[in-house]
Design a protein around this motif. Structure first.
Motif, short mmCIF file in Angstrom:
data_model
loop_
_atom_site.label_atom_id
_atom_site.label_comp_id
_atom_site.label_asym_id
_atom_site.label_seq_id
_atom_site.Cartn_x
_atom_site.Cartn_y
_atom_site.Cartn_z
N TRP A 248 -1.07 9.61 1.92
CA TRP A 248 -0.14 8.76 1.09
C TRP A 248 1.38 9.07 1.90
N ALA A 249 1.60 10.19 2.32
CA ALA A 249 3.07 10.28 2.80
C ALA A 249 3.19 9.47 4.21
N GLN A 250 2.06 9.52 4.99
CA GLN A 250 2.05 8.47 6.01
C GLN A 250 2.12 7.08 5.80
N ALA A 251 1.52 6.63 4.71
CA ALA A 251 1.71 5.34 4.26
C ALA A 251 3.27 4.92 3.94
N ALA A 252 3.98 5.79 3.02
CA ALA A 252 5.11 5.50 2.72
C ALA A 252 6.20 5.30 3.83
N GLU A 253 5.85 5.88 5.07
CA GLU A 253 6.77 5.87 6.16
C GLU A 253 6.45 4.35 6.66
N ASP A 254 5.56 3.78 6.63
CA ASP A 254 5.41 2.18 7.05
C ASP A 254 6.06 1.20 6.25
N HIS A 255 7.26 0.79 7.01
CA HIS A 255 8.18 -0.13 6.35
C HIS A 255 7.68 -1.49 6.08
N ASP A 256 6.73 -1.86 7.31
CA ASP A 256 6.22 -3.20 7.11
C ASP A 256 4.84 -3.15 6.32
N ILE A 257 4.72 -3.62 4.90
CA ILE A 257 3.51 -3.24 4.37
C ILE A 257 2.63 -4.67 4.79
N ASP A 258 1.45 -4.70 4.96
CA ASP A 258 0.51 -5.64 5.22
C ASP A 258 0.34 -6.72 4.21
N ASP A 259 0.45 -7.82 4.21
CA ASP A 259 0.52 -8.75 3.19
C ASP A 259 -0.88 -8.83 2.54
N GLY A 260 -1.78 -8.74 3.23
CA GLY A 260 -3.17 -8.44 2.49
C GLY A 260 -3.27 -7.34 1.39
N LYS A 261 -2.43 -6.30 1.85
CA LYS A 261 -2.63 -4.99 0.70
C LYS A 261 -1.58 -5.32 -0.26
N ILE A 262 -0.47 -6.28 -0.17
CA ILE A 262 0.24 -6.55 -1.48
C ILE A 262 -0.44 -7.54 -2.02
N THR A 263 -1.33 -8.50 -1.70
CA THR A 263 -2.01 -9.25 -2.56
C THR A 263 -3.10 -8.38 -3.24
N LEU A 264 -3.92 -7.67 -2.76
CA LEU A 264 -4.70 -6.83 -3.27
C LEU A 264 -4.17 -5.95 -4.50
N ALA A 265 -3.04 -5.38 -4.00
CA ALA A 265 -2.38 -4.44 -5.11
C ALA A 265 -1.89 -5.30 -6.54
N LEU A 266 -1.21 -6.43 -6.03
CA LEU A 266 -1.08 -7.62 -7.35
C LEU A 266 -2.05 -7.92 -7.94
N GLU A 267 -3.10 -8.18 -7.26
CA GLU A 267 -4.41 -8.63 -7.95
C GLU A 267 -5.03 -7.48 -9.02
N THR A 268 -4.88 -6.28 -8.65
CA THR A 268 -5.22 -5.18 -9.40
C THR A 268 -4.40 -5.00 -10.49
N GLU A 269 -2.86 -5.14 -10.06
CA GLU A 269 -2.28 -5.34 -11.38
C GLU A 269 -2.28 -6.17 -12.38
N LEU A 270 -2.63 -7.56 -11.88
CA LEU A 270 -2.88 -8.48 -12.89
C LEU A 270 -4.18 -8.28 -13.52
N GLN A 271 -5.16 -7.67 -12.97
CA GLN A 271 -6.46 -7.39 -13.88
C GLN A 271 -6.13 -6.34 -14.67
N LEU A 272 -5.20 -5.47 -14.49
CA LEU A 272 -4.90 -4.56 -15.56
C LEU A 272 -4.17 -4.87 -16.72
N SER A 273 -3.28 -6.12 -16.34
CA SER A 273 -2.32 -6.56 -17.53
C SER A 273 -3.07 -7.30 -18.82
N GLU A 274 -2.78 -6.90 -19.78
CA GLU A 274 -3.30 -7.51 -20.96
C GLU A 274 -2.42 -8.70 -21.45
N ALA A 275 -1.23 -8.89 -20.89
CA ALA A 275 -0.33 -9.88 -21.20
C ALA A 275 -0.52 -11.14 -20.30
#
Length: 501
Positions: free
Chosen positions: A36-63
């Protein structure tokens, strides 16, 4: 107050079956050798990872009923498409996207496929919603409706009042779009230096924003914000803060989003320099710009960061809004709400029940449920069954907004289930949520799991970080959360779990 925080943890479902997806996501996100620490040092986050993170967040949202929502990301710009059943869900999807680390902006092309209602019927419901809301009942606003698209005309005295009228309108079932053409008529003209000073003070007092990295310039009331913020949602809050008396427009295009800036620039802890008198002044300033609160004489007394609110308001929503305003103020780590609710005209029990029932029927989230309502001398009791904890809490908030309500007892039930996951899965899911949050420094938080119960430990700079970490743990699928995180204010303060009961 802290019970309300506990309820807010439940706002997103932790029973959805995502364990298998989470394991694959974790391995793909950072690889088996990365930390996790190494990941935090990467300033350029891959677009695909952002997409999957948001899809997970939306799946969890009851709203957000996200089964028909699509997500794509290009160089940090998220595009949302698909459809949802109400305009509140569409806006919530934008807010969720803005809280994902690495997101620079959000383009929301989601279609609102709300229930079709006759224009005149919808218009009357909007008029009633504005009339029976204790904050907007005096506004002179005229709505027109054309196939679910609502246009608001009229005049108010502040941007906050304009926004509130729009928010009340969006909460009516059947509204697909709101064109807010309400004009702002300020009581007086102000010099640009006064406008800039007000904005800087609001940014400094806002616990969600770091004013040290933001520059403010006003020319004829046209405000320009430049500098750096840590997330898209922080940029949005900075824009909200820029709407003070005299502001004609706000341009935030010059605010660059650098999610790593907080650590690299050694952002100061704003709480260390706040005296109790400064905290009291900051809370009062927050009240001034809240149209639900500003007309009441509410006293805020601070004692080492603990704020005691007292005074009298004429509606329950104002009491809760004051508490939220205080909690969102820099230097505040706890609020004791002793505000009394004394309606100007207390309705008969049956009348109040009818008003609350009408408000619930107008709402796009809970109108289909058979919610029981009992009113006794201003106290409203809600009972029945809904599907999710979000709907339970949302129904309560709808009742808050009804004139004549003194307090709400929420006895509504919902499905209490938890999908079994082993402790390693839960720990990785929680660390994933903390990593993607722009408000929590993962290096400051330790995560342990025992039989599905997450134990959070460590020391953070702000109360908001502590609350957010606890909420993130629930979102990640924790059975329960024991939040032992300490908060730094002139030395650590530890809020033990028993104080949150």
């Amino acid at each position: 107050m802290l019970k309300g925080l506990k309820r807010s943890y439940e706002e997103r479902s932790f029973w959805l079956p995502i364990a298998a997806v989470a394991i694959i996501f974790m391995l793909w996100l950072f690889g088996p050798q990365d930390t996790w620490a190494q990941a935090a040092e990467d300033h350029d986050i891959d677009d695909g990872k952002i997409t999957l993170a948001l899809e997970t967040e939306l799946q969890l949202s009851e709203a957000v009923p996200s089964h028909l929502v699509n997500v794509s990301t290009n160089e940090g710009v998220v595009t949302l498409s698909g459809s949802v059943s109400n305009i509140l869900a569409k806006e919530r999807a934008t807010e969720l996207a803005e809280t994902i680390k690495g997101v620079r902006s959000v383009v929301n092309n989601i279609e609102v496929r709300a229930v079709i209602r006759p224009d005149e019927e919808l218009k009357q419901d909007i008029i009633n919603a504005l009339l029976y809301d204790p904050a907007t009942d005096s506004y002179e606003i005229t709505p027109t409706v054309n196939q679910g698209v609502v246009t608001l005309e009229g005049t108010v005295e502040s941007w906050q009042e304009k926004k509130l009228a729009g928010d009340v309108t969006k909460s009516v079932r059947g509204v697909m779009e709101v064109k807010n053409n309400i004009q702002i008529d300020y009581l007086e003209r102000r010099a640009d230096t006064e406008i800039e000073a007000d904005i800087k003070r609001r940014l400094k007092n806002d616990v969600w924003v770091d004013e040290a990295l933001i520059n403010v310039d006003s020319e004829g009331g046209d405000v320009t914000l430049t500098g750096t913020v840590g997330s898209a949602v922080e940029r949005r809050w900075a824009a909200f803060d820029a709407w003070v008396m005299g502001t004609e427009s706000v341009d935030t295009s010059g605010l660059e989003i650098k999610w790593w800036a907080r650590d690299e620039m050694k952002r100061k802890s704003p709480h260390e320099e706040m005296t109790d008198s400064e905290i009291e002044a900051a809370v009062q300033d927050a009240f001034l710009y809240d149209p639900r609160v500003h007309s009441f004489n509410i006293e805020a007394v601070a004692d080492n960061g603990v704020v005691l609110l007292s005074g009298t308001v004429d509606n329950y929503r104002a009491k809760m809004a004051a508490e939220k305003d205080a909690m969102n103020t820099v230097g505040v780590w706890r609020v004791k709400n002793h505000i009394k609710v004394r309606p100007l005209d207390l309705p008969e029990n049956e009348t109040l029940e009818d008003l609350v029932r009408a408000a619930l029927v107008r709402d796009p989230y809970v109108e289909s449920y058979d919610i029981g309502i009992t009113a006794v001398n201003g106290m409203v009791y809600l009972d029945g069954e809904v599907t999710t904890s979000f709907e339970k809490n949302h129904a309560e908030k709808v009742a808050w907004r009804v004139n004549g309500v003194v307090d709400v007892v929420n006895l509504i039930d919902y499905a209490h289930t938890w999908t079994e996951k082993n402790d390693w899965e839960v720990q990785q899911d929680v660390m994933n949520q903390l990593y993607w949050s722009p408000f929590v420094d993962l290096d400051d938080v330790r995560v342990e799991v025992e039989n599905g119960v997450v134990i959070l430990d460590g020391t953070v700079d702000t109360w908001i970080e502590r609350i957010t970490a606890g909420r993130n743990a629930f979102e990640a699928g924790a059975k329960d959360v024991w939040n032992k995180i300490e908060v730094r204010y002139n030395g650590p303060y530890s809020i033990l779990p028993e104080e949150e009961e």
